[in-house]
Design a protein around this motif. Structure first.
Motif, short mmCIF file in Angstrom:
data_model
loop_
_atom_site.label_atom_id
_atom_site.label_comp_id
_atom_site.label_asym_id
_atom_site.label_seq_id
_atom_site.Cartn_x
_atom_site.Cartn_y
_atom_site.Cartn_z
N LEU A 186 0.82 -1.22 0.00
CA LEU A 186 0.00 0.00 0.00
C LEU A 186 0.84 1.26 0.00
O LEU A 186 1.85 1.36 0.71
CB LEU A 186 -0.92 0.00 1.23
N PHE A 187 0.41 2.23 -0.79
CA PHE A 187 0.94 3.60 -0.75
C PHE A 187 -0.26 4.53 -0.62
O PHE A 187 -1.25 4.40 -1.34
CB PHE A 187 1.69 3.93 -2.04
N THR A 188 -0.19 5.48 0.32
CA THR A 188 -1.22 6.52 0.41
C THR A 188 -0.53 7.88 0.38
O THR A 188 0.56 8.04 0.92
CB THR A 188 -2.07 6.41 1.70
N GLY A 189 -1.17 8.83 -0.26
CA GLY A 189 -0.59 10.17 -0.33
C GLY A 189 -0.77 10.75 -1.71
O GLY A 189 -1.33 10.12 -2.63
N ARG A 190 -0.30 11.97 -1.88
CA ARG A 190 -0.41 12.63 -3.18
C ARG A 190 0.51 11.94 -4.19
O ARG A 190 1.64 11.59 -3.87
CB ARG A 190 -0.02 14.10 -3.06
N VAL A 191 0.00 11.76 -5.38
CA VAL A 191 0.81 11.16 -6.45
C VAL A 191 1.52 12.30 -7.18
O VAL A 191 1.04 12.84 -8.18
CB VAL A 191 -0.05 10.32 -7.40
N ILE A 192 2.67 12.67 -6.62
CA ILE A 192 3.50 13.74 -7.17
C ILE A 192 4.94 13.24 -7.18
O ILE A 192 5.28 12.30 -6.44
CB ILE A 192 3.38 15.05 -6.35
N PRO A 193 5.81 13.82 -8.01
CA PRO A 193 7.17 13.29 -8.17
C PRO A 193 7.94 13.05 -6.88
O PRO A 193 8.61 12.03 -6.73
CB PRO A 193 7.85 14.35 -9.05
N ARG A 194 7.85 13.96 -5.91
CA ARG A 194 8.66 13.83 -4.71
C ARG A 194 8.26 12.67 -3.81
O ARG A 194 9.01 12.27 -2.93
CB ARG A 194 8.63 15.14 -3.91
N LYS A 195 7.09 12.10 -4.04
CA LYS A 195 6.62 10.99 -3.19
C LYS A 195 7.15 9.63 -3.62
O LYS A 195 6.99 8.64 -2.91
CB LYS A 195 5.09 10.96 -3.15
N GLY A 196 7.76 9.54 -4.81
CA GLY A 196 8.49 8.33 -5.17
C GLY A 196 7.69 7.16 -5.70
O GLY A 196 8.14 6.02 -5.59
N VAL A 197 6.54 7.41 -6.30
CA VAL A 197 5.74 6.30 -6.84
C VAL A 197 6.49 5.49 -7.90
O VAL A 197 6.39 4.26 -7.91
CB VAL A 197 4.37 6.82 -7.36
N PRO A 198 7.27 6.12 -8.80
CA PRO A 198 8.03 5.31 -9.77
C PRO A 198 9.00 4.35 -9.09
O PRO A 198 9.18 3.21 -9.54
CB PRO A 198 8.78 6.35 -10.61
N VAL A 199 9.62 4.79 -8.01
CA VAL A 199 10.54 3.94 -7.26
C VAL A 199 9.78 2.74 -6.70
O VAL A 199 10.25 1.59 -6.74
CB VAL A 199 11.23 4.73 -6.12
N LEU A 200 8.57 2.99 -6.18
CA LEU A 200 7.74 1.92 -5.63
C LEU A 200 7.39 0.89 -6.71
O LEU A 200 7.54 -0.32 -6.50
CB LEU A 200 6.46 2.51 -5.04
N LEU A 201 6.93 1.35 -7.86
CA LEU A 201 6.52 0.43 -8.92
C LEU A 201 7.70 -0.41 -9.42
O LEU A 201 7.57 -1.63 -9.64
CB LEU A 201 5.89 1.22 -10.08
N LYS A 202 8.86 0.22 -9.58
CA LYS A 202 10.05 -0.51 -10.02
C LYS A 202 10.53 -1.48 -8.95
O LYS A 202 11.06 -2.56 -9.25
CB LYS A 202 11.15 0.47 -10.40
N ALA A 203 10.35 -1.10 -7.68
CA ALA A 203 10.72 -1.98 -6.57
C ALA A 203 9.88 -3.25 -6.57
O ALA A 203 10.39 -4.37 -6.35
CB ALA A 203 10.57 -1.25 -5.24
N VAL A 204 8.60 -3.09 -6.80
CA VAL A 204 7.71 -4.25 -6.84
C VAL A 204 8.06 -5.14 -8.02
O VAL A 204 8.05 -6.38 -7.90
CB VAL A 204 6.23 -3.79 -6.90
N LYS A 205 8.40 -4.54 -9.15
CA LYS A 205 8.85 -5.32 -10.32
C LYS A 205 10.08 -6.16 -9.94
O LYS A 205 10.17 -7.35 -10.28
CB LYS A 205 9.19 -4.36 -11.46
N HIS A 206 11.00 -5.55 -9.23
CA HIS A 206 12.22 -6.23 -8.78
C HIS A 206 11.89 -7.38 -7.82
O HIS A 206 12.40 -8.49 -7.96
CB HIS A 206 13.14 -5.21 -8.09
N ALA A 207 11.00 -7.12 -6.85
CA ALA A 207 10.65 -8.14 -5.85
C ALA A 207 9.86 -9.29 -6.49
O ALA A 207 10.05 -10.46 -6.14
CB ALA A 207 9.84 -7.51 -4.72
N GLN A 208 8.99 -8.94 -7.43
CA GLN A 208 8.14 -9.95 -8.05
C GLN A 208 8.94 -11.04 -8.76
O GLN A 208 8.52 -12.21 -8.81
CB GLN A 208 7.18 -9.29 -9.04
N ALA A 209 10.11 -10.66 -9.27
CA ALA A 209 10.95 -11.61 -10.01
C ALA A 209 11.40 -12.78 -9.14
O ALA A 209 11.67 -13.87 -9.65
CB ALA A 209 12.16 -10.88 -10.59
#
Length: 365
Positions: A186-209
């Motif tokens: 889960l992520f909650t908060g504003r979807v803006i660059p400083r909140k790091g959503v791209p990092v989260l999505l790429k992290a999940v891609k990495h973990a899913q492997a």
């Protein structure tokens, strides 16, 4: 003591959707009202009357507009009235005009971030002048206090820390948890660059492997930039990460979202003064994986109630932490229990108000 709290001009109190400053104002006011008389001035909104009473707190709403237009209406309301102390939340520019109007009344400036003492909102010189006019400055974390003291050394002696809190009754662990086949992030908060959503999505891609369980991501938060939000949807599709974008969830319902997750991720890429979402997640019984920056590290204790990520610009670091909590069920459980315990002991709104009351009572002596 009769305390007047002046809210910012952007979001009404109570907040309708979200707004951590406004959430904090009302939550702290409810606790202060058990010891003092409390009045709040907030912006007008079509959903609310011009005056209402909530748990003994009188909330008066005045027309809004630009910050200075709003301030002019605040001053009209105040004229002819007296208060023992005025707390201005997150608007340093309001301090001087109110100080000149309410001669002899202590003014407290409660800062929730560095935003309004930094460009483009103000210059360092102007911010220094505004801060110098406050009798006391409240920072919501030791990190914010240190940053303010470093930038504005002349007012360092006026700065005090008061952590924010969480409604531990509303944000609590679920009692009827159903084991899901998928591991829910889960992520909650504003979807803006400083909140790091791209990092989260790429992290999940990495973990899913390397994960034995599928990973599902829920992002609860809107964005003032439709283009950026769409780009995050496109990125999740490109990475083949199972992501559900809920949009803005009213704060009155957000506690239900926390209860549906296994872990909370806070991948902030810039300084976070406090990070209210982290204590909401912890109080809900979730271990937190968060960036090791700002006030976050005062809340999240590495390997105790969550995991702090030093290299928080690297998705692989978050991915490894996600994978660890998927594989180590007992670690996940012990962190969740500690997270809840820490909120009950350290991050309640009662504790926040008690600290403020102590500071303000000493200021009045």
């Amino acid at each position: 003591m009769h305390i007047l709290i002046v809210a910012p001009e952007q979001i009404p109190v109570p907040q309708i959707l979200g707004g951590s400053v406004e959430i904090s104002i009302l939550a702290i006011a409810k606790q202060l009202a058990r010891l003092h008389r409390v009045t709040i001035i907030s912006r007008a909104h079509s959903r609310y009357p011009r005056h209402s009473t909530i748990e003994g707190i009188h909330i008066y709403r005045v027309p809004t507009g630009s910050p200075m237009t709003y301030l002019s209406h605040v001053k009209k309301f105040i004229k002819g009235k007296s208060f023992d102390l005025v707390q201005v939340d997150n608007r340093p520019k309001f301090v001087g005009p109110l100080k000149r109007m309410l001669k002899g009344t202590p003014i407290s400036l409660f800062l929730h971030s560095l935003t309004f003492v930094s460009p483009p909102f103000t210059s360092r010189l102007a911010a220094a002048k505004d801060l110098a006019q406050a009798d006391i400055i409240i920072a919501n974390s030791s990190s914010l206090k240190q940053q303010l003291s470093s930038r504005f050394p002349r007012v360092s002696g006026q700065i005090r820390k008061a952590w924010l809190g969480v409604d531990t009754n509303r944000f609590h662990p679920t009692s009827n948890a159903k084991q899901s086949k998928a591991f829910r992030v889960l992520f909650t908060g504003r979807v803006i660059p400083r909140k790091g959503v791209p990092v989260l999505l790429k992290a999940v891609k990495h973990a899913q492997a390397s994960s034995r369980r599928p990973i599902h991501v829920v992002i609860a938060g809107g964005s003032s930039r439709a283009g950026y939000l769409n780009s995050m949807r496109a990125l999740s599709h490109k990475l083949h990460v199972n992501t559900k974008f809920l949009g803005t969830v009213p704060h009155s319902r957000i506690h239900k979202i926390y209860r549906q997750a296994d872990v909370f991720i806070c991948p902030s890429q810039q300084h976070e003064a406090f990070g209210l979402v982290n204590v909401e997640a912890m109080s809900s019984g979730l271990p937190v994986i968060a960036s090791n920056n700002g006030g976050i590290k005062e809340i999240v204790r590495n390997n105790k109630n969550g995991i702090l990520i030093k290299s928080y610009h690297r998705p692989q670091a978050f991915g490894a932490a996600i994978l660890r909590l998927i594989n180590e069920k007992q670690t996940r459980k012990s962190m969740a229990l500690q997270a809840r315990k820490d909120c009950l002991e350290r991050f309640s709104w009662k504790a926040s108000a008690k600290r403020l009351s102590h500071i303000y009572s000493r200021l009045r002596k």
